[in-house]
Scaffold this active site. Structure first.
Site, PDB file in Angstrom:
ATOM      1  N   HIS A   1       9.028   2.326   0.107  1.00 53.45           N
ATOM      2  CA  HIS A   1       8.250   3.072  -0.885  1.00 53.45           C
ATOM      3  C   HIS A   1       6.858   3.304  -0.299  1.00 53.45           C
ATOM      4  O   HIS A   1       6.263   2.386   0.273  1.00 53.45           O
ATOM      5  CB  HIS A   1       8.160   2.266  -2.186  1.00 53.45           C
ATOM      6  CG  HIS A   1       7.108   2.772  -3.113  1.00 53.45           C
ATOM      7  ND1 HIS A   1       7.085   4.083  -3.545  1.00 53.45           N
ATOM      8  CD2 HIS A   1       6.026   2.167  -3.678  1.00 53.45           C
ATOM      9  CE1 HIS A   1       6.036   4.256  -4.336  1.00 53.45           C
ATOM     10  NE2 HIS A   1       5.375   3.111  -4.434  1.00 53.45           N
TER      11      HIS A   1
ATOM     12  N   GLU B   1       7.953   7.809 -14.267  1.00 53.76           N
ATOM     13  CA  GLU B   1       6.966   7.031 -15.018  1.00 53.76           C
ATOM     14  C   GLU B   1       5.876   7.956 -15.531  1.00 53.76           C
ATOM     15  O   GLU B   1       4.849   7.514 -16.017  1.00 53.76           O
ATOM     16  CB  GLU B   1       6.389   5.895 -14.159  1.00 53.76           C
ATOM     17  CG  GLU B   1       5.780   6.334 -12.859  1.00 53.76           C
ATOM     18  CD  GLU B   1       5.310   5.173 -12.017  1.00 53.76           C
ATOM     19  OE1 GLU B   1       4.396   4.469 -12.477  1.00 53.76           O
ATOM     20  OE2 GLU B   1       5.807   4.990 -10.897  1.00 53.76           O
TER      21      GLU B   1
ATOM     22  N   CYS C   1       7.648   2.719  -9.880  1.00 56.38           N
ATOM     23  CA  CYS C   1       8.197   3.475  -8.743  1.00 56.38           C
ATOM     24  C   CYS C   1       9.604   3.011  -8.361  1.00 56.38           C
ATOM     25  O   CYS C   1      10.195   3.532  -7.418  1.00 56.38           O
ATOM     26  CB  CYS C   1       7.269   3.371  -7.543  1.00 56.38           C
ATOM     27  SG  CYS C   1       5.581   3.776  -7.959  1.00 56.38           S
TER      28      CYS C   1
HETATM   29  N1  CAA Z   1     -11.555   5.312   9.819  1.00 59.32           N
HETATM   30  C1  CAA Z   1     -10.355   4.680   9.849  1.00 59.32           C
HETATM   31  N2  CAA Z   1      -9.991   3.754   8.908  1.00 59.32           N
HETATM   32  C2  CAA Z   1     -10.861   3.488   7.907  1.00 59.32           C
HETATM   33  C3  CAA Z   1     -12.125   4.120   7.834  1.00 59.32           C
HETATM   34  C4  CAA Z   1     -12.463   5.070   8.846  1.00 59.32           C
HETATM   35  N3  CAA Z   1     -13.627   5.717   8.838  1.00 59.32           N
HETATM   36  N4  CAA Z   1     -12.760   3.630   6.737  1.00 59.32           N
HETATM   37  C5  CAA Z   1     -11.925   2.725   6.151  1.00 59.32           C
HETATM   38  N5  CAA Z   1     -10.776   2.642   6.868  1.00 59.32           N
HETATM   39  C6  CAA Z   1      -9.600   1.828   6.578  1.00 59.32           C
HETATM   40  C7  CAA Z   1      -9.913   0.416   6.091  1.00 59.32           C
HETATM   41  O1  CAA Z   1     -10.205  -0.448   7.168  1.00 59.32           O
HETATM   42  C8  CAA Z   1      -8.615   0.070   5.377  1.00 59.32           C
HETATM   43  O2  CAA Z   1      -7.624  -0.269   6.325  1.00 59.32           O
HETATM   44  P1  CAA Z   1      -6.758  -1.620   6.140  1.00 59.32           P
HETATM   45  O3  CAA Z   1      -6.055  -1.477   4.791  1.00 59.32           O
HETATM   46  O4  CAA Z   1      -5.802  -1.575   7.274  1.00 59.32           O
HETATM   47  O5  CAA Z   1      -7.715  -2.750   6.160  1.00 59.32           O
HETATM   48  C9  CAA Z   1      -8.170   1.416   4.778  1.00 59.32           C
HETATM   49  O6  CAA Z   1      -8.922   2.427   5.469  1.00 59.32           O
HETATM   50  C10 CAA Z   1      -8.459   1.560   3.289  1.00 59.32           C
HETATM   51  O7  CAA Z   1      -9.786   1.194   3.069  1.00 59.32           O
HETATM   52  P2  CAA Z   1     -10.194   0.300   1.808  1.00 59.32           P
HETATM   53  O8  CAA Z   1      -9.305  -0.903   1.735  1.00 59.32           O
HETATM   54  O9  CAA Z   1     -11.649   0.088   1.833  1.00 59.32           O
HETATM   55  O10 CAA Z   1      -9.804   1.339   0.661  1.00 59.32           O
HETATM   56  P3  CAA Z   1     -10.063   1.258  -0.872  1.00 59.32           P
HETATM   57  O11 CAA Z   1     -10.317  -0.112  -1.329  1.00 59.32           O
HETATM   58  O12 CAA Z   1     -11.044   2.315  -1.226  1.00 59.32           O
HETATM   59  O13 CAA Z   1      -8.652   1.763  -1.456  1.00 59.32           O
HETATM   60  C11 CAA Z   1      -6.430   1.182  -2.115  1.00 59.32           C
HETATM   61  C12 CAA Z   1      -7.379   1.387  -0.957  1.00 59.32           C
HETATM   62  C13 CAA Z   1      -6.743  -0.142  -2.816  1.00 59.32           C
HETATM   63  C14 CAA Z   1      -4.988   1.172  -1.607  1.00 59.32           C
HETATM   64  C15 CAA Z   1      -6.618   2.332  -3.153  1.00 59.32           C
HETATM   65  O14 CAA Z   1      -6.313   3.551  -2.547  1.00 59.32           O
HETATM   66  C16 CAA Z   1      -5.783   2.176  -4.393  1.00 59.32           C
HETATM   67  O15 CAA Z   1      -6.150   1.482  -5.326  1.00 59.32           O
HETATM   68  N6  CAA Z   1      -4.611   2.896  -4.454  1.00 59.32           N
HETATM   69  C17 CAA Z   1      -3.711   2.850  -5.585  1.00 59.32           C
HETATM   70  C18 CAA Z   1      -2.856   1.593  -5.611  1.00 59.32           C
HETATM   71  C19 CAA Z   1      -1.765   1.584  -4.579  1.00 59.32           C
HETATM   72  O16 CAA Z   1      -1.338   2.590  -4.067  1.00 59.32           O
HETATM   73  N7  CAA Z   1      -1.224   0.386  -4.330  1.00 59.32           N
HETATM   74  C20 CAA Z   1      -0.136   0.224  -3.402  1.00 59.32           C
HETATM   75  C21 CAA Z   1       0.775  -0.882  -3.787  1.00 59.32           C
HETATM   76  S1  CAA Z   1       1.380  -0.667  -5.473  1.00 59.32           S
HETATM   77  C22 CAA Z   1       2.662   0.455  -5.327  1.00 59.32           C
HETATM   78  O17 CAA Z   1       3.143   0.725  -4.274  1.00 59.32           O
HETATM   79  C23 CAA Z   1       3.144   1.145  -6.560  1.00 59.32           C
HETATM   80  C24 CAA Z   1       2.535   2.482  -6.595  1.00 59.32           C
HETATM   81  O18 CAA Z   1       3.119   3.435  -6.124  1.00 59.32           O
HETATM   82  C25 CAA Z   1       1.227   2.627  -7.194  1.00 59.32           C
END
Ligand code: CAA
Length: 390
Positions: free
Chosen positions: A236, A82, A114
């Protein structure tokens, strides 16, 4: 009716020259590094050098397979990505000159986020079922890129996985049926004019879990195995924590008792490589498979669950059976070396690479010589990408 077993005869992966430690990113973003190390389950991510792209890493993944098996009877080459380099020409056509693909072959690029690599694998299985003498080279290659300082930034990465698909495979037999699910959803996408993906992070996590569960339900309706029959679950992995989340969700949705030890036993070995390579989009599931085969105790005869998800979205749940003697065919040492030999970047160099733009004026532009990998993009000239083997 007996059918010829078809599956993965050889599997090789490659990644980029550079990597960024998530501690460096955490410091820059002012967050606790454990948010990345533990919260999303990522320690490092591969970063492409100025002279690397999906063609160079795809060539590096494919070359060892062609060296070992030759090109006889490879009449189809499917490259899923992609993050392609051209809107018209298939990226795998560049591999002809780089790794010596046969001319008597159909060479095509596949795209569905993906999921594309899994489409390639299943299309290959269909072609081989029709003529078991043929072999198909399937390559999944991606460089995952999100905007700087965005929530997606720690979930970047890059890798290519090449797989030789054949009858009577040495490593993994692909089993039927497949469970399928597709739906029109805007969780992650990249319009043609953008180099970085757009993502609705929380929506994408939920969409992934729902799609995996729906694909599982379809798999069962098609007569697939019970959950308890699988020795491991290969998901994945956009970030490794996602595999744990999705598995918990699947178990809970089926009314199974869920404890951390049960989930760890099903998932842990699939995450070792992805934890340090990062998201490699369509290669990610197969990097997870390589990690499982390289790290688990003997899996001979065991059934593996493969769960593919591509945003937008398509999901597939299928089973596979590990073949006797598979360990003799693995590339564990080379896989580890590909990861360990990466050069770690500081934040400024990472940012510079991230912000670099491809020339669009048609003039001759030599590319900075950075990668130590076997293939490189040496220049862009006359709107053509010029590659070289090193
Ligand atoms: N110590 C330990 N854990 C901590 C922490 C700390 N100090 N601070 C935060 N965390 C944890 C949170 O509790 C959370 O855990 P849970 O998910 O178990 O609740 C985790 O860390 C992540 O924290 P946030 O949810 O606050 O993170 P975020 O909102 O900043 O970002 C995300 C997370 C939305 C996945 C972001 O990384 C993102 O947008 N990623 C891209 C999209 C993605 O990968 N999507 C996956 C599905 S789509 C797919 O699979 C296709 C593809 O390849 C893209």
């Amino acid at each position: 009716m007996t059918t010829t077993p078809v599956g993965i005869h050889d599997l090789s992966f490659a990644t980029t020259h550079y990597a960024l430690d998530h501690a460096v990113l955490a410091e820059r973003l002012g967050v606790d590094r454990d948010k990345f190390y533990l919260g999303i389950g990522q320690e490092k991510m591969s970063v492409a050098a100025a002279d690397e792209d999906i063609v160079t890493i795809a060539a590096a993944a494919a070359a060892p397979i062609l060296e070992r098996h030759g090109t006889d009877n490879i009449r189809t080459v499917l490259l899923a990505t992609e993050t392609g380099v051209d809107q018209s020409k298939a990226a795998a056509l560049y591999l002809h000159s780089l790794v010596g693909l046969p001319n008597a072959a159909r060479v095509v690029e596949l795209k569905q986020a993906c999921y594309g690599g899994t489409a390639g694998l299943q299309f290959a299985a269909g072609l081989i079922a029709r003529d078991p003498a043929q072999r198909v080279l399937v390559i999944a290659a991606d460089i995952a890129k999100y905007e700087l300082d965005s929530p997606g930034e720690p979930t970047q990465g890059a890798a290519a996985v090449a797989m030789l698909i054949s009858a009577d495979p040495a490593i993994l037999r692909l089993d039927t049926p497949s469970g399928l699910y597709s739906a029109d959803i805007m969780d992650f996408w990249r319009p043609n004019y953008r180099t970085a993906a757009i993502v609705d992070g929380k929506t994408s996590v939920n969409a992934y879990q729902k799609a995996a569960q729906e694909a599982w339900s379809d798999y069962r309706r098609q007569g697939g195995r019970d959950l308890s029959e699988f020795a491991a679950f290969c998901y994945h992995q956009p970030f490794t924590k996602m595999a744990y989340k999705a598995h918990r969700h699947l178990l809970e949705s089926q009314g199974h008792s869920v404890d951390a030890a049960r989930i760890a036993a099903a998932i842990d070995d699939t995450t070792t490589y992805n934890r340090t390579v990062g998201n490699s989009y369509t290669a990610s599931l197969y990097l997870g498979l390589a990690s499982l085969l390289d790290h688990a105790d003997d899996l001979t005869g065991k059934a593996l669950a493969m769960i593919s998800y591509g945003s937008g979205s398509v999901a597939e749940f299928f089973g596979a059976t590990v073949q006797p003697g598979y360990r003799e065919h693995l590339r564990t040492e080379a896989n580890r070396a590909a990861i360990e030999s990466r050069e770690l970047l500081d934040y400024d160099r990472y940012r510079e690479l991230h912000e670099a733009v491809s020339p669009t004026d048609g003039r001759y532009h030599a590319t900075a010589e950075q990668t130590g990998r076997p293939f490189r993009l040496s220049a862009v000239s006359g709107h053509k990408r010029i590659y070289e083997a090193r």
